[in-house]
Design a protein around this motif. Sequence first.
Motif, mmCIF file in Angstrom:
data_model
loop_
_atom_site.group_PDB
_atom_site.id
_atom_site.type_symbol
_atom_site.label_atom_id
_atom_site.label_comp_id
_atom_site.label_asym_id
_atom_site.label_seq_id
_atom_site.Cartn_x
_atom_site.Cartn_y
_atom_site.Cartn_z
ATOM 1 N N TYR A 83 40.334 36.475 29.891
ATOM 2 C CA TYR A 83 40.061 35.051 30.069
ATOM 3 C C TYR A 83 41.383 34.314 30.248
ATOM 4 O O TYR A 83 42.273 34.384 29.394
ATOM 5 C CB TYR A 83 39.310 34.529 28.853
ATOM 6 N N VAL A 84 41.519 33.617 31.375
ATOM 7 C CA VAL A 84 42.747 32.886 31.691
ATOM 8 C C VAL A 84 42.533 31.419 31.324
ATOM 9 O O VAL A 84 41.780 30.703 31.995
ATOM 10 C CB VAL A 84 43.107 33.011 33.178
ATOM 11 N N ASP A 85 43.198 30.975 30.266
ATOM 12 C CA ASP A 85 43.105 29.594 29.823
ATOM 13 C C ASP A 85 44.426 28.881 30.117
ATOM 14 O O ASP A 85 45.385 29.505 30.589
ATOM 15 C CB ASP A 85 42.783 29.549 28.324
ATOM 16 N N ARG A 86 44.479 27.609 29.803
ATOM 17 C CA ARG A 86 45.661 26.809 30.128
ATOM 18 C C ARG A 86 46.934 27.339 29.482
ATOM 19 O O ARG A 86 47.989 27.387 30.113
ATOM 20 C CB ARG A 86 45.432 25.354 29.701
ATOM 21 N N ASP A 87 46.835 27.753 28.228
ATOM 22 C CA ASP A 87 48.040 28.133 27.489
ATOM 23 C C ASP A 87 48.001 29.556 26.934
ATOM 24 O O ASP A 87 48.827 29.921 26.102
ATOM 25 C CB ASP A 87 48.289 27.148 26.348
ATOM 26 N N ARG A 88 47.032 30.363 27.385
ATOM 27 C CA ARG A 88 46.920 31.705 26.836
ATOM 28 C C ARG A 88 46.059 32.604 27.714
ATOM 29 O O ARG A 88 45.340 32.139 28.608
ATOM 30 C CB ARG A 88 46.270 31.640 25.448
ATOM 31 N N VAL B 243 37.420 42.347 34.779
ATOM 32 C CA VAL B 243 36.874 41.069 35.244
ATOM 33 C C VAL B 243 37.757 39.958 34.684
ATOM 34 O O VAL B 243 38.027 39.909 33.483
ATOM 35 C CB VAL B 243 35.423 40.858 34.771
ATOM 36 N N LEU B 244 38.235 39.095 35.573
ATOM 37 C CA LEU B 244 39.012 37.926 35.155
ATOM 38 C C LEU B 244 38.109 36.707 35.158
ATOM 39 O O LEU B 244 37.412 36.449 36.150
ATOM 40 C CB LEU B 244 40.183 37.686 36.114
ATOM 41 N N ILE B 245 38.102 35.980 34.059
ATOM 42 C CA ILE B 245 37.374 34.718 33.967
ATOM 43 C C ILE B 245 38.410 33.608 33.824
ATOM 44 O O ILE B 245 39.275 33.683 32.953
ATOM 45 C CB ILE B 245 36.437 34.694 32.742
ATOM 46 N N PHE B 246 38.345 32.603 34.692
ATOM 47 C CA PHE B 246 39.319 31.523 34.543
ATOM 48 C C PHE B 246 38.648 30.246 34.040
ATOM 49 O O PHE B 246 37.519 29.909 34.388
ATOM 50 C CB PHE B 246 40.101 31.273 35.832
ATOM 51 N N SER B 247 39.382 29.553 33.193
ATOM 52 C CA SER B 247 38.905 28.330 32.546
ATOM 53 C C SER B 247 38.901 27.161 33.518
ATOM 54 O O SER B 247 39.601 27.163 34.540
ATOM 55 C CB SER B 247 39.839 28.023 31.366
ATOM 56 N N ILE C 287 46.780 33.065 38.730
ATOM 57 C CA ILE C 287 45.806 34.159 38.784
ATOM 58 C C ILE C 287 46.420 35.392 39.451
ATOM 59 O O ILE C 287 46.231 36.526 38.989
ATOM 60 C CB ILE C 287 44.545 33.724 39.549
ATOM 61 N N LYS C 288 47.168 35.192 40.517
ATOM 62 C CA LYS C 288 47.783 36.314 41.240
ATOM 63 C C LYS C 288 48.709 37.130 40.351
ATOM 64 O O LYS C 288 48.712 38.364 40.413
ATOM 65 C CB LYS C 288 48.574 35.799 42.453
ATOM 66 N N LEU D 124 40.206 45.856 39.461
ATOM 67 C CA LEU D 124 39.626 44.516 39.480
ATOM 68 C C LEU D 124 38.244 44.541 40.129
ATOM 69 O O LEU D 124 38.079 44.988 41.263
ATOM 70 C CB LEU D 124 40.540 43.559 40.247
ATOM 71 N N VAL D 125 37.263 44.039 39.398
ATOM 72 C CA VAL D 125 35.885 43.959 39.894
ATOM 73 C C VAL D 125 35.586 42.557 40.415
ATOM 74 O O VAL D 125 34.956 42.389 41.451
ATOM 75 C CB VAL D 125 34.884 44.329 38.778
ATOM 76 N N ALA D 126 36.040 41.541 39.684
ATOM 77 C CA ALA D 126 35.760 40.165 40.093
ATOM 78 C C ALA D 126 36.686 39.193 39.381
ATOM 79 O O ALA D 126 37.169 39.462 38.279
ATOM 80 C CB ALA D 126 34.303 39.803 39.795
ATOM 81 N N THR D 127 36.923 38.055 40.052
ATOM 82 C CA THR D 127 37.648 36.924 39.466
ATOM 83 C C THR D 127 36.716 35.728 39.567
ATOM 84 O O THR D 127 36.394 35.293 40.674
ATOM 85 C CB THR D 127 38.956 36.649 40.231
ATOM 86 N N ILE D 128 36.273 35.186 38.441
ATOM 87 C CA ILE D 128 35.195 34.199 38.453
ATOM 88 C C ILE D 128 35.509 32.982 37.577
ATOM 89 O O ILE D 128 36.264 33.081 36.614
ATOM 90 C CB ILE D 128 33.866 34.828 37.963
ATOM 91 N N PRO D 129 34.903 31.820 37.889
ATOM 92 C CA PRO D 129 35.037 30.651 37.014
ATOM 93 C C PRO D 129 34.148 30.809 35.788
ATOM 94 O O PRO D 129 33.068 31.421 35.854
ATOM 95 C CB PRO D 129 34.564 29.495 37.903
ATOM 96 N N SER D 130 34.558 30.238 34.686
ATOM 97 C CA SER D 130 33.830 30.426 33.430
ATOM 98 C C SER D 130 32.434 29.818 33.450
ATOM 99 O O SER D 130 31.525 30.305 32.763
ATOM 100 C CB SER D 130 34.635 29.842 32.267
#
Length: 220
Positions: free
Chosen positions: A4-9, A59-63, A118-119, A132-138
């Motif tokens: 999970y990619v958040d603003r500060d972590r 799987v990457l989930i971005f905030s 993200i890159k 990597l399977v997917a990069t998706i919004p939370s």
Amino acid sequence: MVVYVDRDRLQFYGGAFEKIENLVFADNFVKDLEVIDKNALIGAISSFVNVNHAEANLVLIFSDTVSFLMEIPANLSKEQFDTKEKTFYGSVPFAEIATKLIKTQSGYVAVAVNWELIKVVREALGIKGFKLVATIPSFVVDGFDRQLGLTDKIFSVVFSKIDIIKNYDFSDQETFNLAKATATANKPVMRSLKLKPVHILLVIFVMLIVVFVGLVFIRR
């Protein structure tokens, strides 16, 4: 593994992690969502994910804190819709973005994510062997709560609905680099002048008249 990619972590679960682990961004490699030092960030992720040749799915989930969202009603005309979408993408302050239009029950949601960040995360984990399977919004993950972040329940939801989630993948989306686009827009456009045959004949005719008149005056 889910990250999970958040603003500060970054939050990690699955794969090499049996519980939720947090990697907090230090100011020397990420500050205010700007990647200050790409190599330092890759090094920090590499040290944190202490595995090699992982070969696990990722799987990457971005905030929504590393992306911008705008709802667009479905009842707009095509011209109004396109204008609203393009204006929104153009207003996003990140240097490089990836965009996607996601269908919802009430219309559409335009999403623009900070692709530079993200890159780097994708690259660092790819070096470790994750696939990597997917990069998706939370917001496309059922039950996701930003206050809670990544949980074991969310991990289960993601991989139990992976075929559906792939529909929201950003991996192959077109990216837009604001700096390059601005440079291109400010660059002078050089155009070559192409004359049609009739224009060439007209130029020759005018030149012959000028020469003829000049000869007449010289003989006087």
